[in-house]
Design an enzyme around this catalytic site. Structure first.
Site, PDB file in Angstrom:
ATOM      1  N   GLU A  34       0.862  -1.184   0.000  1.00  0.00           N
ATOM      2  CA  GLU A  34       0.000   0.000   0.000  1.00  0.00           C
ATOM      3  C   GLU A  34       0.898   1.234   0.000  1.00  0.00           C
ATOM      4  OE1 GLU A  34      -3.243   1.119  -0.283  1.00  0.00           O
ATOM      5  OE2 GLU A  34      -2.252   3.066  -0.034  1.00  0.00           O
ATOM      6  N   SER A  40      -7.583  -0.800   4.585  1.00  0.00           N
ATOM      7  CA  SER A  40      -9.014  -1.064   4.827  1.00  0.00           C
ATOM      8  C   SER A  40      -9.734   0.109   5.475  1.00  0.00           C
ATOM      9  CB  SER A  40      -9.183  -2.313   5.704  1.00  0.00           C
ATOM     10  OG  SER A  40      -8.746  -3.419   4.991  1.00  0.00           O
ATOM     11  N   CYS A  44     -15.903   6.116   2.152  1.00  0.00           N
ATOM     12  CA  CYS A  44     -17.313   6.524   2.258  1.00  0.00           C
ATOM     13  C   CYS A  44     -17.532   7.450   3.450  1.00  0.00           C
ATOM     14  CB  CYS A  44     -18.207   5.296   2.393  1.00  0.00           C
ATOM     15  SG  CYS A  44     -17.746   3.961   1.288  1.00  0.00           S
ATOM     16  N   VAL A  83       3.916   0.001  -5.834  1.00  0.00           N
ATOM     17  CA  VAL A  83       4.283  -0.875  -6.949  1.00  0.00           C
ATOM     18  C   VAL A  83       4.342  -0.008  -8.211  1.00  0.00           C
ATOM     19  CG1 VAL A  83       3.590  -2.863  -8.339  1.00  0.00           C
ATOM     20  CG2 VAL A  83       3.275  -2.897  -5.845  1.00  0.00           C
ATOM     21  N   ASP A 278     -12.512  -0.919  -7.499  1.00  0.00           N
ATOM     22  CA  ASP A 278     -12.800   0.196  -8.416  1.00  0.00           C
ATOM     23  C   ASP A 278     -11.948   0.181  -9.687  1.00  0.00           C
ATOM     24  OD1 ASP A 278     -14.602   1.107  -6.572  1.00  0.00           O
ATOM     25  OD2 ASP A 278     -13.633   3.041  -6.210  1.00  0.00           O
TER      26      ASP A 278
HETATM   27  C1  LIG Z   1     -16.094  10.403  -0.791  1.00  0.00           C
HETATM   28  C2  LIG Z   1     -16.491   9.003  -1.138  1.00  0.00           C
HETATM   29  C3  LIG Z   1     -17.668   8.480  -0.660  1.00  0.00           C
HETATM   30  C4  LIG Z   1     -18.049   7.181  -0.991  1.00  0.00           C
HETATM   31  N1  LIG Z   1     -19.227   6.700  -0.496  1.00  0.00           N
HETATM   32  C5  LIG Z   1     -19.592   5.435  -0.796  1.00  0.00           C
HETATM   33  C6  LIG Z   1     -20.785   4.893  -0.242  1.00  0.00           C
HETATM   34  O1  LIG Z   1     -21.483   5.554   0.534  1.00  0.00           O
HETATM   35  N2  LIG Z   1     -21.135   3.622  -0.586  1.00  0.00           N
HETATM   36  C7  LIG Z   1     -20.357   2.858  -1.423  1.00  0.00           C
HETATM   37  O2  LIG Z   1     -20.699   1.697  -1.693  1.00  0.00           O
HETATM   38  N3  LIG Z   1     -19.194   3.350  -1.946  1.00  0.00           N
HETATM   39  C8  LIG Z   1     -18.811   4.601  -1.655  1.00  0.00           C
HETATM   40  N4  LIG Z   1     -17.630   5.096  -2.150  1.00  0.00           N
HETATM   41  C9  LIG Z   1     -16.816   4.242  -3.025  1.00  0.00           C
HETATM   42  C10 LIG Z   1     -15.879   3.315  -2.233  1.00  0.00           C
HETATM   43  O3  LIG Z   1     -15.156   4.063  -1.309  1.00  0.00           O
HETATM   44  C11 LIG Z   1     -14.949   2.632  -3.203  1.00  0.00           C
HETATM   45  O4  LIG Z   1     -15.727   1.891  -4.107  1.00  0.00           O
HETATM   46  C12 LIG Z   1     -13.959   1.705  -2.505  1.00  0.00           C
HETATM   47  O5  LIG Z   1     -13.096   2.438  -1.684  1.00  0.00           O
HETATM   48  C13 LIG Z   1     -13.139   0.963  -3.551  1.00  0.00           C
HETATM   49  O6  LIG Z   1     -12.144   0.239  -2.923  1.00  0.00           O
HETATM   50  P1  LIG Z   1     -10.839  -0.152  -3.742  1.00  0.00           P
HETATM   51  O7  LIG Z   1      -9.950  -0.922  -2.810  1.00  0.00           O
HETATM   52  O8  LIG Z   1     -11.201  -0.789  -5.016  1.00  0.00           O
HETATM   53  O9  LIG Z   1     -10.151   1.222  -4.147  1.00  0.00           O
HETATM   54  P2  LIG Z   1      -9.522   2.390  -3.282  1.00  0.00           P
HETATM   55  O10 LIG Z   1     -10.324   2.675  -2.085  1.00  0.00           O
HETATM   56  O11 LIG Z   1      -9.257   3.491  -4.258  1.00  0.00           O
HETATM   57  O12 LIG Z   1      -8.139   1.774  -2.776  1.00  0.00           O
HETATM   58  C14 LIG Z   1      -7.076   1.458  -3.629  1.00  0.00           C
HETATM   59  C15 LIG Z   1      -5.803   1.499  -2.809  1.00  0.00           C
HETATM   60  O13 LIG Z   1      -4.712   1.082  -3.624  1.00  0.00           O
HETATM   61  C16 LIG Z   1      -3.588   1.893  -3.357  1.00  0.00           C
HETATM   62  N5  LIG Z   1      -2.742   1.850  -4.542  1.00  0.00           N
HETATM   63  C17 LIG Z   1      -3.071   2.248  -5.793  1.00  0.00           C
HETATM   64  N6  LIG Z   1      -2.053   2.033  -6.630  1.00  0.00           N
HETATM   65  C18 LIG Z   1      -1.059   1.500  -5.893  1.00  0.00           C
HETATM   66  C19 LIG Z   1       0.258   1.071  -6.206  1.00  0.00           C
HETATM   67  N7  LIG Z   1       0.747   1.149  -7.446  1.00  0.00           N
HETATM   68  N8  LIG Z   1       1.052   0.571  -5.206  1.00  0.00           N
HETATM   69  C20 LIG Z   1       0.551   0.480  -3.936  1.00  0.00           C
HETATM   70  N9  LIG Z   1      -0.689   0.888  -3.589  1.00  0.00           N
HETATM   71  C21 LIG Z   1      -1.474   1.381  -4.561  1.00  0.00           C
HETATM   72  C22 LIG Z   1      -4.176   3.264  -3.073  1.00  0.00           C
HETATM   73  O14 LIG Z   1      -3.295   4.058  -2.303  1.00  0.00           O
HETATM   74  C23 LIG Z   1      -5.455   2.903  -2.307  1.00  0.00           C
HETATM   75  O15 LIG Z   1      -5.254   2.859  -0.924  1.00  0.00           O
HETATM   76  C24 LIG Z   1     -17.225   6.391  -1.822  1.00  0.00           C
HETATM   77  C25 LIG Z   1     -16.019   6.912  -2.312  1.00  0.00           C
HETATM   78  C26 LIG Z   1     -15.645   8.200  -1.967  1.00  0.00           C
HETATM   79  C27 LIG Z   1     -14.344   8.729  -2.509  1.00  0.00           C
END
Ligand SMILES: Cc1cc2nc3c(=O)[nH]c(=O)nc-3n(C[C@H](O)[C@H](O)[C@H](O)COP(=O)(O)OP(=O)(O)OC[C@H]3O[C@@H](n4cnc5c(N)ncnc54)[C@H](O)[C@@H]3O)c2cc1C
Length: 443
Positions: A34, A40, A44, A83, A278
C-alpha cells in the site's frame, strides 16, 4: 519453495480477499503493498469526517489496521510501498519504498491481485492543479478538508460525492455553491426523482447551479459559463475513474472507461493475475453489458470472490445492480438497477409508476414522506429498476427492490411479497408494495 501471492492496494479491493485466501491456503506467503498510510479504510466516511459529523482522529475511518493483517492473517503488509511496474514475463513487481529514501527493489510472485482502486476524475481545465482544488478520495484529503477553514466552498459535480460534500459544509455552516454541468443532480436516478435533492440542498442554503460548466480555476475564484464564483476552496466530486495504468502497462486487457477486464471469477486475461474493486469492470446484472461501478459494496464482494478463487476454491460474481444510497441533509435518496433512460438505451420498452406515501403509519410521530418509483419491462412486468426518496427510513427500502431484481421478479411478485408491518415502521401496505400495485395497473 513457498508460493507467494502479491496484493497491490491496501483497501477493499485488495485486502478483503485475504481471509478467503488464508482459508484455502493457510501456509502461502502473502505480501501486500500500500503506497499510502492506511489499510481497509472507509472512503465513504470522508464527507462525514470533513463535515465534522464524525470527529476525533481520522483513524476512526479505518476498519482494519496493517498490524491486524500481520497478526491475524500473517500477511507481510508493506506500508508506504508503491508498486511501480508489474513484469508478467518474469512474474515480478518493481516496488519503491517511500519510507526509505525511495529505495526500489523487485519481488517475485506466483499469483497477483490488483486492487489499485480508482482516482477522482480531474478535468483538463486551467488551474485544476492549484492547491485550493481538492479531491475527496483519501483519508489525507479527509484530514485536509476537516482542518480547512474556508469562508466559501464550491463543490464541482452533483453526483453522490458532490451532494455529500455539499452536506458536509452545510453542517459546518460554510456557504456552499454546487456547480453541475447537466440539468439535474444525482444522474443515477430519473430527473423527477432527483429534483427534490436540489430543492433540499437549496432549502438549506446551498446555491445549486444546474446546466453550468466550469471553465477555469483561479486562486480565489471559479470561472463558469454562468459567470465567476468567489470561493476559497474547490472540491471535485465529478466521479471516479479506474486506477488501471499499472495493469494496462503490464499488458492486462482494459475495457469500459479503462477498467480492468475480469471474468466472473475476477480473473484477468493474464494467467495468475486477478483484479478486484474500483479498478475493475463489472457486468450489469440486468443488461449483461460491461460497466464500471465505483462502489465499496461491489469492491468488497469482488475481492471476496477473488480471494476464494485464489485460495483454490470456486466463487463467481453474479453481476451488479448499482444499488446505491445517499443522504442530502434530511432527504434520503436511493436507487437500484436501470433508470428509465438506461432501460431505453438497453432497448427495453419500460414503463414506470411513482407513488407517494409515508415511512410509518400516518398517525405515528416518526412518519415521514416517501416517494417510490419502479420501472418494469412493459410486455412482461419484469422489474428493471427502482428509486426512492424521502425522510428517515425511506432510503434503505431500496434493498427490497434490489432483492426483487436479483430474483428476476415481476411487479406482480413484488406485490405478493410478505413484507413486515407495524405502525412505527410502515403503513400496512409498504410503500414499495404500494408502488408495485400501481405499476401493475399500468402494465
Ligand atoms: C467520498 C467518497 C464516498 C463514498 N461513499 C460510498 C458509499 O457511501 N457507498 C459505497 O458503496 N461506496 C462509496 N464510495 C466508493 C468506495 O469508497 C470505493 O468503491 C472503494 O473504496 C473501492 O475500494 P478499492 O480498494 O477498489 O479502491 P480504493 O479505495 O481506491 O483503494 C485502492 C488502494 O490502492 C492503493 N494503490 C493504488 N495504486 C497502488 C500502487 N501502485 N502501489 C501500492 N498501492 C497502490 C491506493 O493508495 C489505495 O489505498 C465512496 C467513495 C468516496 C471517494
Amino acid at each position: 519453495v513457498t508460493e507467494r501471492i502479491v496484493i497491490v492496494g491496501g483497501d477493499a479491493g485488495g485486502m478483503a480477499a485475504i481471509s478467503q485466501i488464508r482459508k484455502g491456503r493457510p501456509h502461502i506467503e502473502i505480501v501486500a503493498f500500500e503506497r499510502g498510510r492506511w489499510t481497509s479504510y472507509s472512503a465513504c466516511g470522508i464527507p462525514y469526517y470533513a463535515g465534522g459529523i464524525v470527529d476525533g482522529d481520522v483513524d476512526r475511518l479505518v476498519a482494519r489496521v496493517p498490524q491486524a493483517f500481520r497478526d491475524r492473517d500473517h500477511v507481510d503488509v508493506r506500508m508506504g510501498h508503491e508498486v511501480m511496474a508489474i513484469d508478467l514475463d518474469r512474474n515480478e513487481v518493481e516496488v519503491v519504498d517511500h519510507g526509505r529514501s525511495d529505495r526500489s527493489y523487485r519481488l517475485g510472485f506466483d499469483q497477483i491481485l490488483i486492487g489499485t482502486g480508482g482516482k477522482p476524475f480531474r478535468p483538463k481545465i486551467t488551474g485544476v492543479d492549484l492547491p485550493c482544488v481538492r479531491g475527496a478520495h483519501t483519508l489525507a484529503d479527509a484530514e485536509w478538508l476537516a482542518a480547512s477553514n474556508p469562508s466559501h466552498v464550491t463543490v464541482v459535480g452533483g453526483g453522490p460525492i458532490g451532494v455529500e460534500m455539499a452536506e458536509a459544509f452545510v453542517h459546518r455552516r460554510v456557504p456552499v455553491t454546487l456547480v453541475e454541468r447537466s440539468d439535474q443532480v444525482l444522474r443515477w436516478t430519473d430527473p423527477d426523482m432527483s429534483a427534490p435533492v436540489a430543492s433540499e440542498l437549496r432549502r438549506h442554503g446551498v446555491d445549486v447551479r444546474l446546466g453550468v460548466e466550469v471553465t477555469a480555476f483561479e486562486e480565489g475564484r471559479v470561472c463558469t459559463s454562468d459567470g465567476p464564483i468567489d470561493t476559497d476552496l474547490i472540491v471535485l466530486g465529478i466521479g471516479v475513474v479506474p486506477e488501471s495504468t499499472l495493469a494496462g502497462e503490464a499488458g492486462v486487457a482494459l475495457g469500459v472507461q479503462g477498467s480492468i477486464v475480469v471474468d466472473r471469477r475476477q480473473r484477468t486475461d493474464r494467467n495468475g493475475v486477478w483484479a478486484a474493486g474500483d479498478c475493475c469492470q463489472s457486468i450489469d446484472r440486468i443488461t449483461g453489458e460491461p460497466r464500471h461501478f465505483a462502489l465499496g459494496t461491489v469492491a468488497n464482494k469482488m475481492s471476496r470472490v477473488a480471494g476464494i478463487n485464489m485460495g483454490g476454491g470456486y466463487a463467481t460474481m453474479p453481476g451488479v445492480l448499482g444499488t446505491g444510497i445517499v443522504r442530502a441533509i434530511t432527504l434520503e435518496v436511493s436507487r437500484t438497477g436501470l433508470t428509465t433512460a438506461q432501460a431505453e438505451a438497453a432497448s427495453f420498452a419500460p414503463t414506470s409508476a411513482t407513488i407517494s406515501s409515508r415511512t410509518a403509519a400516518g398517525y405515528m410521530p416518526e412518519s415521514d414522506p416517501i416517494t417510490v418509483k419502479l420501472i418494469a419491462e412493459r410486455s412482461t412486468g419484469r422489474l428493471l429498476g427502482g428509486q426512492i426518496h424521502g425522510g428517515r427510513g425511506a432510503g434503505k427500502r431500496i434493498d427490497i427492490v434490489a432483492m426483487a431484481l436479483q430474483a428476476d421478479m415481476t411487479a406482480a411478485d413484488l406485490l405478493d411479497a410478505d413484507l413486515a408491518y407495524a405502525p412505527p415502521f410502515s403503513p400496512v401496505w409498504d410503500p414499495v408494495a404500494m408502488c408495485a400495485r400501481e405499476l401493475l395497473k399500468r402494465l
